[in-house]
Design a protein around this motif. Structure first.
Motif, PDB file in Angstrom:
ATOM      1  N   SER A  32      26.473 -32.685  -4.390  1.00  0.00           N
ATOM      2  CA  SER A  32      27.398 -33.565  -5.502  1.00  0.00           C
ATOM      3  C   SER A  32      27.216 -34.119  -6.960  1.00  0.00           C
ATOM      4  O   SER A  32      26.390 -33.525  -7.505  1.00  0.00           O
ATOM      5  N   THR A  70      28.820 -37.076  -8.841  1.00  0.00           N
ATOM      6  CA  THR A  70      29.007 -38.639  -9.224  1.00  0.00           C
ATOM      7  C   THR A  70      28.768 -38.896 -10.462  1.00  0.00           C
ATOM      8  O   THR A  70      27.849 -38.984 -11.275  1.00  0.00           O
ATOM      9  N   ASN A 116      39.285 -39.000 -10.214  1.00  0.00           N
ATOM     10  CA  ASN A 116      40.590 -39.056 -10.409  1.00  0.00           C
ATOM     11  C   ASN A 116      41.222 -38.105 -12.238  1.00  0.00           C
ATOM     12  O   ASN A 116      42.126 -38.142 -11.792  1.00  0.00           O
ATOM     13  N   SER A 124      35.934 -30.873  -2.865  1.00  0.00           N
ATOM     14  CA  SER A 124      36.800 -31.558  -2.932  1.00  0.00           C
ATOM     15  C   SER A 124      36.147 -32.807  -4.120  1.00  0.00           C
ATOM     16  O   SER A 124      35.196 -33.015  -4.240  1.00  0.00           O
ATOM     17  N   ARG A 125      37.220 -33.444  -3.492  1.00  0.00           N
ATOM     18  CA  ARG A 125      36.664 -35.015  -4.645  1.00  0.00           C
ATOM     19  C   ARG A 125      36.736 -36.027  -2.934  1.00  0.00           C
ATOM     20  O   ARG A 125      38.002 -36.447  -2.829  1.00  0.00           O
ATOM     21  N   ASP A 126      35.526 -37.425  -3.852  1.00  0.00           N
ATOM     22  CA  ASP A 126      35.865 -38.792  -3.478  1.00  0.00           C
ATOM     23  C   ASP A 126      36.150 -39.328  -3.460  1.00  0.00           C
ATOM     24  O   ASP A 126      35.066 -39.916  -4.500  1.00  0.00           O
ATOM     25  N   SER A 127      37.358 -40.168  -4.055  1.00  0.00           N
ATOM     26  CA  SER A 127      38.098 -41.252  -5.526  1.00  0.00           C
ATOM     27  C   SER A 127      37.131 -42.641  -4.885  1.00  0.00           C
ATOM     28  O   SER A 127      36.532 -42.543  -5.939  1.00  0.00           O
ATOM     29  N   THR A 128      37.168 -42.873  -3.552  1.00  0.00           N
ATOM     30  CA  THR A 128      36.081 -44.143  -3.285  1.00  0.00           C
ATOM     31  C   THR A 128      34.605 -43.820  -3.880  1.00  0.00           C
ATOM     32  O   THR A 128      34.187 -44.957  -4.020  1.00  0.00           O
ATOM     33  N   LYS A 129      34.306 -42.603  -3.559  1.00  0.00           N
ATOM     34  CA  LYS A 129      32.664 -43.054  -4.095  1.00  0.00           C
ATOM     35  C   LYS A 129      32.840 -42.125  -5.633  1.00  0.00           C
ATOM     36  O   LYS A 129      31.695 -41.931  -5.584  1.00  0.00           O
ATOM     37  N   ASN A 130      33.752 -41.721  -6.153  1.00  0.00           N
ATOM     38  CA  ASN A 130      33.976 -41.409  -7.970  1.00  0.00           C
ATOM     39  C   ASN A 130      32.747 -39.957  -7.656  1.00  0.00           C
ATOM     40  O   ASN A 130      32.369 -39.836  -8.445  1.00  0.00           O
ATOM     41  N   THR A 131      33.326 -39.572  -6.512  1.00  0.00           N
ATOM     42  CA  THR A 131      32.157 -38.225  -6.722  1.00  0.00           C
ATOM     43  C   THR A 131      32.802 -36.561  -5.669  1.00  0.00           C
ATOM     44  O   THR A 131      34.108 -36.836  -5.331  1.00  0.00           O
ATOM     45  N   TYR A 180      32.178 -33.017  -4.504  1.00  0.00           N
ATOM     46  CA  TYR A 180      31.406 -32.270  -4.094  1.00  0.00           C
ATOM     47  C   TYR A 180      31.912 -30.110  -4.290  1.00  0.00           C
ATOM     48  O   TYR A 180      32.657 -30.389  -4.181  1.00  0.00           O
TER      49      TYR A 180
END
Length: 127
Positions: free
Chosen positions: A21, A23, A30, A71-78, A80
């Motif tokens: 991860s 973060t 983004n 991959s990217r999780d914008s809600t977690k600003n993370t 992977y």
């Protein structure tokens, strides 16, 4: 203050998996290309994978294509890096980096020098 923090490294056996991860704090991931780089002892740093900030295109080093997924999780600003079927030659310190340049990551190439870097997380793959 711009900061990137990696986590998820560890020691595994060949064939096993890890998920790294990255973060961010102080900026929105983004808006940046995010790259994963690795450096093994006595070897030069190499770009492993990246995801760009324009259309989400991804790049993979040929040695990891088909085994690693970014991959990217914008809600977690993370961001992977899922690493499957790990091999001994994947052993290295893995670092994530961010760069606002639209061309820092394309499907064919990853820019070698990014603007912001994390400290890295160790991955050891050994029987």
């Amino acid at each position: 203050q711009v900061q990137l923090v990696e986590s998820g490294g560890g020691s595994v056996q060949p064939g096993e998996s890890l998920r790294l991860s990255c973060t961010a704090s102080g900026f929105a991931l983004n808006n940046y290309a995010i790259g994963w780089f690795r450096q093994a002892p006595e070897k030069e740093r190499e770009g492993v994978s990246c995801i760009n900030n324009r259309d989400g295109s991804t790049y993979y080093l040929s040695d990891v294509r088909g085994r690693f997924t970014i991959s990217r999780d914008s809600t977690k600003n993370t961001v992977y890096l899922q690493m499957n079927s790990l091999k001994a030659e994947d052993t290295a310190v893995y670092s994530c980096a961010a760069d606002p340049d639209l061309w820092a990551c394309t499907k064919r190439v990853i820019k070698k020098s990014y603007d912001y870097w994390g400290r890295g997380t160790q991955v050891i793959v050994s029987p």
